[in-house]
Scaffold this active site. Structure first.
Site: not given
Ligand code: NAP
Length: 281
Positions: A15, A66, A102, A128, A151-152, A222, A243
């Site tokens: 982090s 979270k 966020d 999603a 979404n997948r 990012y 990001g």
């Molecule tokens: P999460 O709740 O686990 O959600 C992951 C999402 O990605 C779901 O929609 C999932 O689809 C999809 N996904 C993952 N692998 C996939 C694949 N191989 N094929 C198709 N869809 C796939 O994670 P999250 O907390 O939302 O975080 C998502 C991203 O946002 C991460 O990369 C994280 O680093 C980034 N993020 C950035 C910030 C920032 O400050 N810039 C803050 C928060 C998060 P399914 O529903 O089908 O599993």
């Protein structure tokens, strides 16, 4: 006495929050120390009790805590309640109040960095998960008019459409194939999935063949600073938005919740960029 702040997550080793918050505290002249605490999911309740017992002044909360953390704190504000997740806790004289910065951090960054009026744009959200919910909630609260979600796992889209209904915003679901075919209908495409994140930097969530020139492609990722999704969009005449601004802004908003002081965003951004080995994006 020096105040203690922290990050609750698992894992937390990589982090960048301690780096930017400790720098911000010293930069604004507040005596405080921010540490990352690696908390196993089954120890979360004890960790929250520990915040009160030890008088820790505030925390960030990250993956995977979270959502789970909400049941252990005393109050959750309206925005975090709508998002269904907390990323910031303020210890107000022993009462733990939860917020979520966020989504707002993301929307601020989108507007500042693209210089666009987003209220009349047609949005496509890819993903999603938790981050999508934060971003969609913040966009709806800001006041966007048109939203499509793909979404997948299609079932996960339904609660987000329900949320959009509460804001009287037109919202639709679509499959990946439908979206790819009609890509020119969207003005802003946001990748909220983890597809393209380091080390799998050659992956992209969509084929951008039908992207409209001038459309904005935005990625929550990012690391890398410029994902394949963003690079491809640029090749096709799109504008790219990374990001990093979301990460910096969510941190700055948390800092404000704890201290009432607005930290220097540019300084935070520079530190993150240095750490990622990048320059300007
Ligand atoms: P999460 O709740 O686990 O959600 C992951 C999402 O990605 C779901 O929609 C999932 O689809 C999809 N996904 C993952 N692998 C996939 C694949 N191989 N094929 C198709 N869809 C796939 O994670 P999250 O907390 O939302 O975080 C998502 C991203 O946002 C991460 O990369 C994280 O680093 C980034 N993020 C950035 C910030 C920032 O400050 N810039 C803050 C928060 C998060 P399914 O529903 O089908 O599993």
């Amino acid at each position: 006495m020096e105040k203690v702040y922290g990050l609750l997550g698992h894992p937390v080793g990589h982090s960048m929050s301690p780096l930017i918050h400790n720098d911000a505290f010293s930069n604004v002249g507040i005596k405080a120390n921010y540490q990352a605490f690696d908390v196993e999911p089954e120890m979360l309740e004890e960790a929250i009790t520990g915040i009160k017992a030890l008088g820790i002044a505030g925390c960030n909360v990250t993956v995977p805590h979270k959502i789970a953390v909400m049941k252990f704190i005393d109050e959750v504000d309206e925005e975090a309640e709508q998002i269904g997740a907390v990323n910031t806790i303020v210890n107000q004289n022993g009462k733990l109040i939860g917020h979520n910065t966020d989504g707002r951090g993301y929307v601020q960054s989108l507007i500042e960095e693209t210089n666009e009026d987003i209220t009349n744009k047609r949005f496509l959200i890819i993903g999603a998960g938790g981050a999508a919910r934060g971003v969609i909630t913040a966009l709806l609260r800001y006041g966007i008019g048109d939203l499509t979600i793909t979404n997948r796992t299609q079932d996960k889209i339904e609660p987000l459409l329900e949320l959009a209904k509460m804001f009287q915003t037109t919202a639709n679901r679509a499959t990946r194939a439908e979206v790819e075919q009609n890509l020119d209908q969207f003005d802003v495409l946001i990748n909220t999935t983890s597809i393209g994140m380091s080390p799998r930097i050659e992956d992209s969530p969509l084929s951008l063949e039908n992207l409209r020139a001038g459309a904005i492609a935005s990625d929550l990722i990012y690391n890398p600073l410029k994902t394949k999704f963003l690079k491809e969009a640029q090749v096709r005449g799109g504008k790219s938005h990374t990001g990093i601004g979301m990460f910096v802004n969510q941190a700055a908003l948390s800092f404000e919740h704890w201290t009432g002081v607005r930290p220097d965003h540019n300084r935070m951004r520079k530190l993150v960029l240095e750490k990622l080995g990048g320059t300007i994006c």
